[in-house]
Design an enzyme around this catalytic site. Structure first.
Site, PDB file in Angstrom:
ATOM      1  N   PRO A  10       2.673 -36.346  51.386  1.00  0.00           N
ATOM      2  CG  PRO A  10       4.295 -35.345  52.707  1.00  0.00           C
ATOM      3  CD  PRO A  10       3.090 -36.227  52.785  1.00  0.00           C
ATOM      4  CG  ASN A  11       6.574 -33.923  47.824  1.00  0.00           C
ATOM      5  OD1 ASN A  11       6.222 -32.904  47.254  1.00  0.00           O
ATOM      6  ND2 ASN A  11       7.281 -33.903  48.937  1.00  0.00           N
ATOM      7  NE  ARG A  18       9.652 -32.376  38.659  1.00  0.00           N
ATOM      8  CZ  ARG A  18       8.973 -32.011  37.580  1.00  0.00           C
ATOM      9  NH1 ARG A  18       8.693 -32.888  36.649  1.00  0.00           N
ATOM     10  NH2 ARG A  18       8.582 -30.755  37.422  1.00  0.00           N
ATOM     11  CE1 TYR A  23       9.797 -42.687  46.580  1.00  0.00           C
ATOM     12  CE2 TYR A  23      10.726 -40.829  45.395  1.00  0.00           C
ATOM     13  CZ  TYR A  23      10.539 -41.531  46.567  1.00  0.00           C
ATOM     14  OH  TYR A  23      11.096 -41.079  47.735  1.00  0.00           O
ATOM     15  CG  ASN A  72       3.554 -43.955  51.113  1.00  0.00           C
ATOM     16  OD1 ASN A  72       4.278 -43.381  51.932  1.00  0.00           O
ATOM     17  ND2 ASN A  72       4.004 -44.355  49.933  1.00  0.00           N
ATOM     18  CB  ALA A  75       8.623 -36.623  53.839  1.00  0.00           C
ATOM     19  CG  HIS A  78      10.804 -40.761  57.461  1.00  0.00           C
ATOM     20  ND1 HIS A  78      10.726 -42.121  57.611  1.00  0.00           N
ATOM     21  CD2 HIS A  78      10.690 -40.526  56.110  1.00  0.00           C
ATOM     22  CE1 HIS A  78      10.597 -42.678  56.414  1.00  0.00           C
ATOM     23  NE2 HIS A  78      10.572 -41.735  55.495  1.00  0.00           N
ATOM     24  CG  ASP A  85       0.311 -38.676  69.106  1.00  0.00           C
ATOM     25  OD1 ASP A  85       1.010 -39.661  69.427  1.00  0.00           O
ATOM     26  OD2 ASP A  85       0.505 -37.527  69.562  1.00  0.00           O
ATOM     27  CD  GLU A  96       4.996 -47.200  58.398  1.00  0.00           C
ATOM     28  OE1 GLU A  96       4.815 -47.678  59.549  1.00  0.00           O
ATOM     29  OE2 GLU A  96       6.035 -46.606  58.062  1.00  0.00           O
ATOM     30  CG  HIS A  98       7.152 -46.547  53.416  1.00  0.00           C
ATOM     31  ND1 HIS A  98       6.861 -45.206  53.460  1.00  0.00           N
ATOM     32  CD2 HIS A  98       7.023 -47.006  54.689  1.00  0.00           C
ATOM     33  CE1 HIS A  98       6.581 -44.870  54.703  1.00  0.00           C
ATOM     34  NE2 HIS A  98       6.665 -45.928  55.462  1.00  0.00           N
ATOM     35  NE  ARG A 105      15.060 -43.636  49.291  1.00  0.00           N
ATOM     36  CZ  ARG A 105      14.066 -42.797  48.968  1.00  0.00           C
ATOM     37  NH1 ARG A 105      12.812 -43.178  49.118  1.00  0.00           N
ATOM     38  NH2 ARG A 105      14.337 -41.603  48.482  1.00  0.00           N
TER      39      ARG A 105
HETATM   40  O1  CA2 Z   1       8.959 -45.076  49.554  1.00  0.00           O
HETATM   41  C1  CA2 Z   1       7.974 -44.430  49.912  1.00  0.00           C
HETATM   42  O2  CA2 Z   1       6.829 -44.748  49.623  1.00  0.00           O
HETATM   43  C2  CA2 Z   1       8.173 -43.144  50.720  1.00  0.00           C
HETATM   44  O3  CA2 Z   1       7.090 -43.030  51.641  1.00  0.00           O
HETATM   45  C3  CA2 Z   1       8.129 -42.013  49.722  1.00  0.00           C
HETATM   46  C4  CA2 Z   1       8.427 -40.657  50.344  1.00  0.00           C
HETATM   47  C5  CA2 Z   1       9.709 -40.703  51.153  1.00  0.00           C
HETATM   48  O4  CA2 Z   1       9.901 -39.464  51.812  1.00  0.00           O
HETATM   49  C6  CA2 Z   1       9.690 -41.810  52.170  1.00  0.00           C
HETATM   50  O5  CA2 Z   1      10.929 -41.831  52.846  1.00  0.00           O
HETATM   51  C7  CA2 Z   1       9.466 -43.157  51.500  1.00  0.00           C
HETATM   52  C8  CA2 Z   1       8.596 -39.591  49.253  1.00  0.00           C
HETATM   53  C9  CA2 Z   1       7.415 -39.456  48.360  1.00  0.00           C
HETATM   54  C10 CA2 Z   1       7.780 -38.500  47.301  1.00  0.00           C
HETATM   55  O6  CA2 Z   1       7.318 -39.028  46.100  1.00  0.00           O
HETATM   56  C11 CA2 Z   1       7.821 -38.501  44.968  1.00  0.00           C
HETATM   57  C12 CA2 Z   1       7.398 -39.081  43.806  1.00  0.00           C
HETATM   58  C13 CA2 Z   1       7.863 -38.627  42.614  1.00  0.00           C
HETATM   59  C14 CA2 Z   1       8.760 -37.586  42.581  1.00  0.00           C
HETATM   60  C15 CA2 Z   1       9.194 -37.002  43.748  1.00  0.00           C
HETATM   61  C16 CA2 Z   1       8.714 -37.456  44.944  1.00  0.00           C
END
Ligand code: CA2
Length: 139
Positions: A10-11, A18, A23, A72, A75, A78, A85, A96, A98, A105
């Site tokens: 997600p995201n 953003r 990121y 990846n 979220a 976590h 599973d 995996e 990130h 963090r």
């Molecule tokens: O560091 C990573 O790759 C994460 O998997 C990214 C997740 C975060 O929840 C993990 O803790 C670590 C978040 C991805 C959201 O990506 C965005 C990218 C641009 C703007 C907003 C969110």
């Protein structure tokens, strides 16, 4: 030819649009094109979803035919016992990944339901984390 798939959660479709301070400023589609030309001896597929069940369906679908999965789960890493599973249940090894160093963090990002079932974990190298995961499958 090895067949790998990157599965993003997600995201991650917002990459480059953003929060560039965390990121980076590159979209994943642009980066995927770089990866595809850099690793042109590999068949590299890509799937992204914001929906937990779709990620589980894709893991089950890819998990008995591909040579490797770069995951990846964002979220869901976590929170999702279901994705953990699925990674445990499939045959294809999962690395995996990130982008950020989740251990530098918030504490809730230190927990992963995936790591225990993954072949390995790569985190904190920005988008290069994906390169390193691909290399782990081809070296
Ligand atoms: O560091 C990573 O790759 C994460 O998997 C990214 C997740 C975060 O929840 C993990 O803790 C670590 C978040 C991805 C959201 O990506 C965005 C990218 C641009 C703007 C907003 C969110």
């Amino acid at each position: 030819m090895k067949q790998l798939i990157i599965i993003n959660g997600p995201n991650l479709n917002l990459l480059g649009k953003r929060e560039p301070e965390i990121y980076g400023s590159q979209t994943f589609d642009d980066y995927l094109n770089i990866l595809k030309s850099k690793y042109n001896k590999v068949k590299l597929d890509y799937f992204q979803s914001n929906i937990e069940g779709e990620l589980i369906n894709k893991l089950q679908e890819a998990g008995f035919s591909y040579d490797g999965i770069v995951l990846n789960a964002a979220a869901y890493t976590h929170t999702s016992v279901g994705i953990g599973d699925a990674v445990k249940a499939i045959e294809t090894p999962v690395v995996e990944v990130h982008i950020s160093n989740t251990f530098s963090r918030e504490a809730f990002r230190h927990q992963s339901y995936i790591s225990a079932h993954a072949k390995g974990v790569i985190l904190g190298f920005g988008l290069k984390s994906y390169d390193l995961a691909i290399e782990s499958f081809i070296l």
